[in-house]
Scaffold this active site. Structure first.
Site, mmCIF file in Angstrom:
data_model
loop_
_atom_site.group_PDB
_atom_site.id
_atom_site.type_symbol
_atom_site.label_atom_id
_atom_site.label_comp_id
_atom_site.label_asym_id
_atom_site.label_seq_id
_atom_site.Cartn_x
_atom_site.Cartn_y
_atom_site.Cartn_z
ATOM 1 N N LYS A 112 1.017 -1.207 0.044
ATOM 2 C CA LYS A 112 -0.162 -0.048 -0.295
ATOM 3 C C LYS A 112 0.861 0.880 -0.094
ATOM 4 O O LYS A 112 1.035 1.919 -0.244
ATOM 5 C CB LYS A 112 -0.707 -0.108 1.276
ATOM 6 C CG LYS A 112 -2.024 -0.584 0.956
ATOM 7 C CD LYS A 112 -3.000 -1.162 1.754
ATOM 8 C CE LYS A 112 -4.669 -1.768 1.757
ATOM 9 N NZ LYS A 112 -5.762 -1.776 2.431
ATOM 10 N N LYS A 195 -4.625 -8.757 -6.109
ATOM 11 C CA LYS A 195 -5.894 -9.440 -5.064
ATOM 12 C C LYS A 195 -7.088 -8.697 -5.581
ATOM 13 O O LYS A 195 -6.412 -7.317 -5.517
ATOM 14 C CB LYS A 195 -5.662 -9.409 -3.789
ATOM 15 C CG LYS A 195 -6.341 -9.078 -2.890
ATOM 16 C CD LYS A 195 -5.993 -8.339 -1.688
ATOM 17 C CE LYS A 195 -6.560 -7.397 -0.692
ATOM 18 N NZ LYS A 195 -7.770 -7.523 -0.529
ATOM 19 N N LYS A 198 -11.105 -3.191 -2.713
ATOM 20 C CA LYS A 198 -12.189 -1.868 -2.507
ATOM 21 C C LYS A 198 -10.512 -1.139 -2.821
ATOM 22 O O LYS A 198 -10.924 -0.396 -3.776
ATOM 23 C CB LYS A 198 -12.328 -2.152 -1.206
ATOM 24 C CG LYS A 198 -13.870 -2.908 -0.739
ATOM 25 C CD LYS A 198 -14.162 -1.700 0.115
ATOM 26 C CE LYS A 198 -14.131 -3.767 1.470
ATOM 27 N NZ LYS A 198 -12.817 -3.211 2.228
HETATM 28 P P1 ATP Z 1 -8.642 -2.444 1.140
HETATM 29 O O1 ATP Z 1 -8.088 -2.172 -0.521
HETATM 30 O O2 ATP Z 1 -8.832 -0.894 1.114
HETATM 31 O O3 ATP Z 1 -7.725 -3.107 1.735
HETATM 32 P P2 ATP Z 1 -9.727 -5.169 1.274
HETATM 33 O O4 ATP Z 1 -10.918 -5.309 -0.699
HETATM 34 O O5 ATP Z 1 -8.752 -5.371 1.376
HETATM 35 O O6 ATP Z 1 -9.919 -3.143 0.794
HETATM 36 P P3 ATP Z 1 -10.906 -5.264 3.901
HETATM 37 O O7 ATP Z 1 -12.155 -4.690 4.570
HETATM 38 O O8 ATP Z 1 -8.963 -4.710 4.041
HETATM 39 O O9 ATP Z 1 -10.910 -5.417 1.691
HETATM 40 O O10 ATP Z 1 -10.621 -7.244 4.182
HETATM 41 C C1 ATP Z 1 -12.250 -7.578 4.581
HETATM 42 C C2 ATP Z 1 -12.094 -8.575 4.303
HETATM 43 O O11 ATP Z 1 -11.900 -9.462 2.836
HETATM 44 C C3 ATP Z 1 -10.433 -9.266 5.312
HETATM 45 O O12 ATP Z 1 -11.155 -10.862 5.780
HETATM 46 C C4 ATP Z 1 -9.856 -9.447 3.686
HETATM 47 O O13 ATP Z 1 -8.654 -10.535 3.769
HETATM 48 C C5 ATP Z 1 -10.711 -10.169 2.784
HETATM 49 N N1 ATP Z 1 -10.670 -10.115 1.695
HETATM 50 C C6 ATP Z 1 -10.070 -8.706 0.825
HETATM 51 N N2 ATP Z 1 -10.092 -8.706 -0.169
HETATM 52 C C7 ATP Z 1 -10.020 -9.777 -1.134
HETATM 53 C C8 ATP Z 1 -10.329 -10.889 -2.029
HETATM 54 N N3 ATP Z 1 -9.637 -9.919 -3.019
HETATM 55 N N4 ATP Z 1 -10.166 -12.065 -1.922
HETATM 56 C C9 ATP Z 1 -10.303 -12.515 -0.456
HETATM 57 N N5 ATP Z 1 -11.049 -12.350 0.419
HETATM 58 C C10 ATP Z 1 -10.457 -11.068 0.792
HETATM 59 MG MG MG Z 2 -7.147 -5.127 2.605
#
Ligand code: ATP
Ligand code: MG
Length: 332
Positions: A112, A195, A198
């Site tokens: 990040k 991955k 968001k």
């Molecule tokens: P950000 O980019 O803001 O970090 P994010 O998509 O990574 O957002 P988080 O809120 O950080 O989402 O994570 C919430 C949950 O979703 C965590 O348990 C994380 O491991 C899971 N998660 C996030 N992205 C993935 C993915 N691509 N596949 C499976 N699990 C995911």
């Molecule tokens: Mg995340």
């Protein structure tokens, strides 16, 4: 009953397929036979640049999505992180137990920070995993249901709990990560080696749960694949197709070998068309349920007030025990 805890950041207007398949789907399943705590980590959401005008709405909307996805506030505790100040308080203490080098090894920080440019990455982004450790340890969580990307953070949490306990006396529960094989990592449709995220995927790379079905169909249709024609699960050689098969399998309940057999001799277009329909079957009714929660703010407030009370009961007791072991003078 064993305790579970997990959270999802309000860093976008919608959760995505990876959040659901990697994390929230298990949360729903675990609430039946676990003492479950689920929260929206707004303190974590400000570790990257955010818009104060939308954070509260996104937080509310995050809670509404969790309820619409099946969390039941009568069977689990749902709360917002900033409503429980003990998170920041324990975070500070754990920061004083974390090595600088240890924190520097966190790969999510490195990713990040690299994306933002090292001048703009904040100390809050750096200490994010320590706050996450506090989130988990305050509740004596036995298991932490998360996606694969969070494994290293849970590992740090375990190290910090063991370090605290051996240095000051046993107070903290050492948690286990609960990571599902198969759906632990859903990939970006435009870059199937990264991955789905968001905050860092491009719009075309993410299928949001609240996307209009026409929009998600278009994203799935445009997903990056490969120059072959064969529908076969091969993560190294065919990451795009492997990702589509994973998503299909987890919604349809069909195994990957069954899908490979079904699609033998058929084209990528067929797989994408079917997948778009399967995803739409899941997401179309969801938007309406989320809206219903958003239209009843008084009910959402009641859920969050009850959640914060329950959370503070547990978190306050843990923090008091930690303060005692650390040697702080109790307030009079
Ligand atoms: P950000 O980019 O803001 O970090 P994010 O998509 O990574 O957002 P988080 O809120 O950080 O989402 O994570 C919430 C949950 O979703 C965590 O348990 C994380 O491991 C899971 N998660 C996030 N992205 C993935 C993915 N691509 N596949 C499976 N699990 C995911
Ligand atoms: Mg995340």
């Amino acid at each position: 009953r064993p305790r579970v805890l997990s959270g999802i950041q309000p860093t976008a207007d919608s959760f995505h397929l990876g959040n659901y398949l990697g994390a929230v789907r298990q949360w729903v399943a675990l609430q039946d036979d676990h003492d479950a705590f689920y929260f929206v980590p707004d303190l974590h959401a400000i570790t990257v640049e955010h818009d104060p005008a939308t954070l509260a709405d996104r937080t509310r909307n995050g809670v509404a999505q969790l309820l619409a996805l099946g969390l039941d506030p009568d069977r689990c505790t749902v709360f917002v992180q900033s409503h429980v100040p003990e998170h920041s308080q324990l975070g500070w203490i754990l920061g004083c137990l974390t090595g600088f080098g240890e924190a520097s090894r966190m790969t999510q920080f490195k990713d990040k920070a690299a994306k933002q440019g090292s001048d703009r990455a904040t100390v809050g982004l750096f200490t994010y995993p320590i706050l996450q450790a506090a989130d988990i340890l305050l509740y004596h969580a036995d298991r932490v249901p998360v996606g694969e990307d969070q494994r290293q953070h849970v590992e740090l949490t375990r190290d910090l709990a063991q370090r605290f306990n051996s240095r000051f006396g046993k107070v903290l529960t050492v948690p286990e990560p609960h990571i599902l094989a198969g759906t632990a990592k859903i990939y970006d449709l435009q870059d199937p080696t990264a991955k789905m995220s968001k905050s860092s995927s491009t719009p075309a790379g993410i299928v949001n749960l609240l996307d209009d079905p026409k929009v998600s169909a278009k994203k799935i249709r445009s997903a990056v694949t490969d120059a072959e024609r064969e529908i076969r699960y091969d993560v190294a050689a065919k990451p795009g197709i492997a990702n589509l098969l994973t998503i299909h399998s987890s919604f349809s309940g069909r195994t990957i070998p069954e899908l490979e057999a079904d699609y033998a001799g058929r084209g990528y277009g067929d797989l994408k068309k079917d997948l778009a329909e399967i995803v739409a079957d899941f997401t179309a009714p969801l938007a309406k349920r989320v809206q219903a929660y958003m239209d009843d703010p008084a009910e959402l407030d009641r859920v969050l007030a009850r959640g914060a009370t329950r959370a503070r009961d547990v978190a306050g007791a843990t923090l008091a025990a930690v303060h005692d072991k650390i040697g702080f003078l109790p307030p009079t």
